[in-house]
Scaffold this motif. Sequence first.
Motif, PDB file in Angstrom:
ATOM      1  N   GLN A   1      -6.339  -3.369   1.602  1.00 21.96           N
ATOM      2  CA  GLN A   1      -7.148  -2.310   0.994  1.00 21.96           C
ATOM      3  C   GLN A   1      -8.384  -2.004   1.830  1.00 21.96           C
ATOM      4  OE1 GLN A   1      -7.577  -3.730  -3.029  1.00 21.96           O
ATOM      5  NE2 GLN A   1      -5.364  -3.526  -3.358  1.00 21.96           N
ATOM      6  N   ALA A   2      -8.964  -3.040   2.426  1.00 24.38           N
ATOM      7  CA  ALA A   2     -10.137  -2.810   3.275  1.00 24.38           C
ATOM      8  C   ALA A   2      -9.748  -1.953   4.480  1.00 24.38           C
ATOM      9  CB  ALA A   2     -10.729  -4.143   3.731  1.00 24.38           C
TER      10      ALA A   2
ATOM     11  N   VAL B   1     -17.424  -1.005   4.359  1.00 25.09           N
ATOM     12  CA  VAL B   1     -16.160  -1.748   4.199  1.00 25.09           C
ATOM     13  C   VAL B   1     -16.207  -3.037   5.019  1.00 25.09           C
ATOM     14  CG1 VAL B   1     -13.654  -1.646   4.263  1.00 25.09           C
ATOM     15  CG2 VAL B   1     -14.969   0.476   4.042  1.00 25.09           C
TER      16      VAL B   1
ATOM     17  N   LYS C   1      -9.015   1.685   3.369  1.00 23.58           N
ATOM     18  CA  LYS C   1     -10.238   2.435   3.090  1.00 23.58           C
ATOM     19  C   LYS C   1     -10.950   2.823   4.387  1.00 23.58           C
ATOM     20  CE  LYS C   1     -14.326   2.005   0.127  1.00 23.58           C
ATOM     21  NZ  LYS C   1     -15.156   1.051  -0.625  1.00 23.58           N
TER      22      LYS C   1
ATOM     23  N   SER D   1      -3.288   8.938   7.247  1.00 28.31           N
ATOM     24  CA  SER D   1      -4.635   9.499   7.229  1.00 28.31           C
ATOM     25  C   SER D   1      -4.719  10.770   8.075  1.00 28.31           C
ATOM     26  CB  SER D   1      -5.620   8.447   7.736  1.00 28.31           C
ATOM     27  OG  SER D   1      -6.940   8.891   7.638  1.00 28.31           O
TER      28      SER D   1
ATOM     29  N   GLN E   1      -8.929   5.463   6.444  1.00 23.58           N
ATOM     30  CA  GLN E   1      -9.018   6.781   5.817  1.00 23.58           C
ATOM     31  C   GLN E   1     -10.365   7.442   6.133  1.00 23.58           C
ATOM     32  OE1 GLN E   1      -8.401   6.660   1.610  1.00 23.58           O
ATOM     33  NE2 GLN E   1      -7.431   8.686   1.591  1.00 23.58           N
ATOM     34  N   GLN E   2     -11.384   6.604   6.250  1.00 22.63           N
ATOM     35  CA  GLN E   2     -12.727   7.102   6.526  1.00 22.63           C
ATOM     36  C   GLN E   2     -12.870   7.577   7.972  1.00 22.63           C
ATOM     37  OE1 GLN E   2     -16.790   4.686   6.665  1.00 22.63           O
ATOM     38  NE2 GLN E   2     -15.770   4.372   4.701  1.00 22.63           N
TER      39      GLN E   2
ATOM     40  N   ASP F   1       0.814  -1.214   0.000  1.00 24.58           N
ATOM     41  CA  ASP F   1       0.000   0.000   0.000  1.00 24.58           C
ATOM     42  C   ASP F   1       0.854   1.274   0.000  1.00 24.58           C
ATOM     43  OD1 ASP F   1      -2.945  -0.784   0.350  1.00 24.58           O
ATOM     44  OD2 ASP F   1      -2.856   1.308   1.000  1.00 24.58           O
TER      45      ASP F   1
END
Lengths: 367, 367
Positions: free
Chosen positions: B89-90, B310, B93, B122, B96-97, A235
């Motif tokens: 990736q999960a 997610v 994501k 983040s 970041q949220q 990543d």
Amino acid sequence: MNLTATESTHLDLLTPRGPADSADPCQTLLALGEEAMAQRQYERAYDLFSSAARFDAGAHRFRREINRAVRALVPRWHFGMMNDAERNQAYAKAIQQVVGEDHLVLDIGTGAGLLSLLAARSGASRVVTCEAVDVVASTAREIVKQNGYADVVTVVSSLSTDLRVGVDLPRRADVLVTEIFDCALLGEFVVPALAHARRELLTPDAVILPRSGRLFAQFVESPELHSLNHVGEVDGFDFRPFASLTSLEYFSTTLSNYRHRPLTEPVEIFRFDFAQDIEPTTHHMDITPRESGSAHAVVMWFELDLAEGVTLSNSPSDTGSHWKQAIQTLPEPWRLEKDSPLGFRAAHDGQRVLVGPAHAVPHTRVR
Amino acid sequence: MNLTATESTHLDLLTPRGPADSADPCQTLLALGEEAMAQRQYERAYDLFSSAARFDAGAHRFRREINRAVRALVPRWHFGMMNDAERNQAYAKAIQQVVGEDHLVLDIGTGAGLLSLLAARSGASRVVTCEAVDVVASTAREIVKQNGYADVVTVVSSLSTDLRVGVDLPRRADVLVTEIFDCALLGEFVVPALAHARRELLTPDAVILPRSGRLFAQFVESPELHSLNHVGEVDGFDFRPFASLTSLEYFSTTLSNYRHRPLTEPVEIFRFDFAQDIEPTTHHMDITPRESGSAHAVVMWFELDLAEGVTLSNSPSDTGSHWKQAIQTLPEPWRLEKDSPLGFRAAHDGQRVLVGPAHAVPHTRVR
């Protein structure tokens, strides 16, 4: 078998318990057992939990703890091994061929006791077998008794290197049978065990079963296998410092579960004669790739010669074998060109096997 | 990267050594390290071998021993996990949220440090993360530094339950991120870790990532799976006493590698809200088989809800996941009839999960 009783015991494992009572000696044994588990003293934990269970009125109260200790002491592969018909039949055939009446047989690494029982059934007058894990040894004793061979087979709870003639064995043994082989043959200390046995426990002309073993290697292209032991960027982050925690030696996995492309023919890298001393060795070998590609890993497997006409292998095509293959990943993929011969080296120190590109190992002593 | 140097070091591991010299302090450290390995004191062995290496002129002389200790301390799945793009990736994501500027983030179970680095990227003002295995913690520190986040991310070498606000954390954390989940969610002590964190380390309204997790179960017919944990007759011998050494609880393996036939639809057996206390529970559930057959095993897997939209799962159909499935074999195969409803129970004690036929567990307390 009483299904209800079995299942009842089983699910009761997770019945919620009342609060701990420090005046209860079982709780003390339980706490000591947990401490032993945390320190990876699984034998001690097993004994402590078993004591608690014996002491306690509800016999199954500590069964979940006992089972956790058992799981740490008895790897799951024991079951796959016992159910490996190919292995069992090969040993049965070889033992029947080799073991006869009046034979004193030594079996190193009892497990559940199959090799000893086969030797007894084949007519051995006496079988002595040793098993390093106490709880496995006592289970084997039960199995031997259950099958009516308690007067022939003696299970000793120890390493073979602690056995003594005159103490554990009435005299030197005529036949040695053993199956302490990992996926690359030497990983379960068979070399020091055999050296000690030939010196201390066997007659000079004792038959050793298996007689010999060969180890094969094949270079494969497989990013999937490489990713089991290496990491680069994740990543957008550089994870290369984790390389210090990769396994330098092989680990065991099933080749066919991973996408891979063989780049070379299988080549025999070692042949071990179990009737002779096995010394640390480094071979230089040449190989001509049959395909061009990036070699990410070396796959290794064995073929054991148990007795005349009886072999046993964990080659990738032997899908019935419970043994997996030995996979050694290469730190950096190695570029191979079709029909362009390259040298590589294979080394072992009597327990571990390593394979790698020869151009990169200028200082390895070649014997 | 210097291929020659890397490879040279690698194969030198098996260069035969001269005879041991007892006057050599490195030999003493080596012997103590071997003793520690035999006693499963792998941290101690690692330290002793590392000391020997630092003391010694030939820096790589003890690298094979160090690597053996490393292998015992750092399971191979770390690599599969780091290379699991679906997982990474999960989490990227979701983090970041959830994570923003001024957030103090606590990451339980550092591993290589991915979640902490994602939180830092983040915008977190500070990330504190803990890792129980020293050698993994120090590697994570290197990775954090290498990626330029040493001023944001602090790696503490300890269990989360030993962290203290005012010592390890400047104040209670605003966000908790964690990925200490085994194939059946609870096996890596996430329940006590979360209970402690919510009580001692987090603000009352802290966001916990993941938010919740669901556990699914499916009964399958599969003699192959059963044979991984049970044994009956072998070559005419009765091996049933070995049943005392079976695993009563689930173990982890890849369902698709074994022939099997699903007999029921997957059913959700537990839903864990990670913002709430999770208490030991036994559920009674009804199930209507879609096929008739003998259930040899229960397959379990999870679905994690990381953040809005997610999710992450190790269901048998998620072939990209590095997580395997949790397989619990049934001591005796359980006969199921198509369209004929049957009851079963699912229990957990906050760490382990058990599933079994309900008719056979009359005394299990149902909550």
